[in-house]
Design a protein around this motif. Sequence first.
Motif, PDB file in Angstrom:
ATOM      1  N   HIS A 120       0.828  -1.209   0.000  1.00  0.00           N
ATOM      2  CA  HIS A 120       0.000   0.000   0.000  1.00  0.00           C
ATOM      3  C   HIS A 120       0.864   1.262   0.000  1.00  0.00           C
ATOM      4  O   HIS A 120       0.547   2.240  -0.682  1.00  0.00           O
ATOM      5  CB  HIS A 120      -0.966  -0.001   1.188  1.00  0.00           C
TER       6      HIS A 120
ATOM      7  N   THR B 199       2.025   2.416  -3.388  1.00  0.00           N
ATOM      8  CA  THR B 199       1.066   2.974  -4.346  1.00  0.00           C
ATOM      9  C   THR B 199       1.054   4.497  -4.266  1.00  0.00           C
ATOM     10  O   THR B 199       0.371   5.148  -5.034  1.00  0.00           O
ATOM     11  CB  THR B 199      -0.373   2.443  -4.116  1.00  0.00           C
ATOM     12  N   ARG B 200       1.815   5.038  -3.331  1.00  0.00           N
ATOM     13  CA  ARG B 200       1.897   6.484  -3.165  1.00  0.00           C
ATOM     14  C   ARG B 200       3.345   6.912  -3.390  1.00  0.00           C
ATOM     15  O   ARG B 200       4.258   6.122  -3.335  1.00  0.00           O
ATOM     16  CB  ARG B 200       1.455   6.874  -1.755  1.00  0.00           C
TER      17      ARG B 200
ATOM     18  N   CYS C 209       0.604   1.389  -9.313  1.00  0.00           N
ATOM     19  CA  CYS C 209      -0.570   2.230  -9.568  1.00  0.00           C
ATOM     20  C   CYS C 209      -1.577   2.060  -8.433  1.00  0.00           C
ATOM     21  O   CYS C 209      -1.559   1.057  -7.717  1.00  0.00           O
ATOM     22  CB  CYS C 209      -1.208   1.855 -10.905  1.00  0.00           C
ATOM     23  N   ALA C 210      -2.418   3.050  -8.272  1.00  0.00           N
ATOM     24  CA  ALA C 210      -3.480   2.979  -7.258  1.00  0.00           C
ATOM     25  C   ALA C 210      -4.427   1.837  -7.608  1.00  0.00           C
ATOM     26  O   ALA C 210      -4.636   1.519  -8.783  1.00  0.00           O
ATOM     27  CB  ALA C 210      -4.236   4.296  -7.198  1.00  0.00           C
ATOM     28  N   ILE C 211      -4.980   1.203  -6.583  1.00  0.00           N
ATOM     29  CA  ILE C 211      -5.909   0.089  -6.793  1.00  0.00           C
ATOM     30  C   ILE C 211      -7.327   0.629  -6.667  1.00  0.00           C
ATOM     31  O   ILE C 211      -7.812   0.880  -5.570  1.00  0.00           O
ATOM     32  CB  ILE C 211      -5.660  -1.041  -5.777  1.00  0.00           C
ATOM     33  N   GLY C 212      -7.975   0.794  -7.800  1.00  0.00           N
ATOM     34  CA  GLY C 212      -9.358   1.251  -7.813  1.00  0.00           C
ATOM     35  C   GLY C 212     -10.302   0.092  -7.578  1.00  0.00           C
ATOM     36  O   GLY C 212      -9.891  -1.084  -7.545  1.00  0.00           O
ATOM     37  N   PRO C 213     -11.592   0.383  -7.431  1.00  0.00           N
ATOM     38  CA  PRO C 213     -12.576  -0.668  -7.143  1.00  0.00           C
ATOM     39  C   PRO C 213     -12.639  -1.765  -8.212  1.00  0.00           C
ATOM     40  O   PRO C 213     -12.770  -2.936  -7.891  1.00  0.00           O
ATOM     41  CB  PRO C 213     -13.906   0.093  -7.069  1.00  0.00           C
ATOM     42  N   GLU C 214     -12.533  -1.379  -9.483  1.00  0.00           N
ATOM     43  CA  GLU C 214     -12.605  -2.372 -10.565  1.00  0.00           C
ATOM     44  C   GLU C 214     -11.418  -3.332 -10.506  1.00  0.00           C
ATOM     45  O   GLU C 214     -11.587  -4.548 -10.615  1.00  0.00           O
ATOM     46  CB  GLU C 214     -12.657  -1.663 -11.913  1.00  0.00           C
ATOM     47  N   LEU C 215     -10.210  -2.803 -10.340  1.00  0.00           N
ATOM     48  CA  LEU C 215      -9.027  -3.653 -10.241  1.00  0.00           C
ATOM     49  C   LEU C 215      -9.099  -4.530  -8.995  1.00  0.00           C
ATOM     50  O   LEU C 215      -8.770  -5.716  -9.046  1.00  0.00           O
ATOM     51  CB  LEU C 215      -7.747  -2.806 -10.228  1.00  0.00           C
TER      52      LEU C 215
ATOM     53  N   GLU D 188     -11.738  -5.655  -7.427  1.00  0.00           N
ATOM     54  CA  GLU D 188     -12.731  -6.714  -7.620  1.00  0.00           C
ATOM     55  C   GLU D 188     -12.208  -7.802  -8.560  1.00  0.00           C
ATOM     56  O   GLU D 188     -12.348  -8.996  -8.290  1.00  0.00           O
ATOM     57  CB  GLU D 188     -14.026  -6.119  -8.182  1.00  0.00           C
TER      58      GLU D 188
END
Length: 148
Positions: free
Chosen positions: A102, A105-106, A115-121, A123
């Motif tokens: 984590h 990612t920053r 890269c940032a982990i968005g909701p789609e990735l 899931e």
Amino acid sequence: MPEAAFESEDVDELRDSYLGGGCHALALAVAERTGWDLAIVWAAKGRRTEIAHAMVVVPGDEELYLDVGGIRGLPEILDDLQIDPDQEEAVLEGPVGPERIHALTRGRHAHRRFCAIGPELAEHAAETADRILRAIWISPNSLKTCCP
């Protein structure tokens, strides 16, 4: 990865996704289900060091890792990542916990972060982690109830 659990075009798509930028999301999803440690591969590119890959350390054998390719050793993973140890230095960092992933990612240097982990990735990685664990005969539910 035991390809019998996946359609052949699905395997190619998953390998592209999780060897080309989403490996940390998959590693986190597997670690969440298993409680296993994580590891990070860094590659020296000239005078710059870049994050190359994240994976899960297989317990009992700190030289085996689980990623989208299944359970395998570092040489095979480096080959998949097209890292030639004779041409560039690969450094393994681990075992690490989820907080390290984590944290990576920053930051301000793109070559030194995931890269940032968005909701789609997140899931998709969770679904893929479940499929991989089933493919190697590990039930995510049994790990949560029986193992630390």
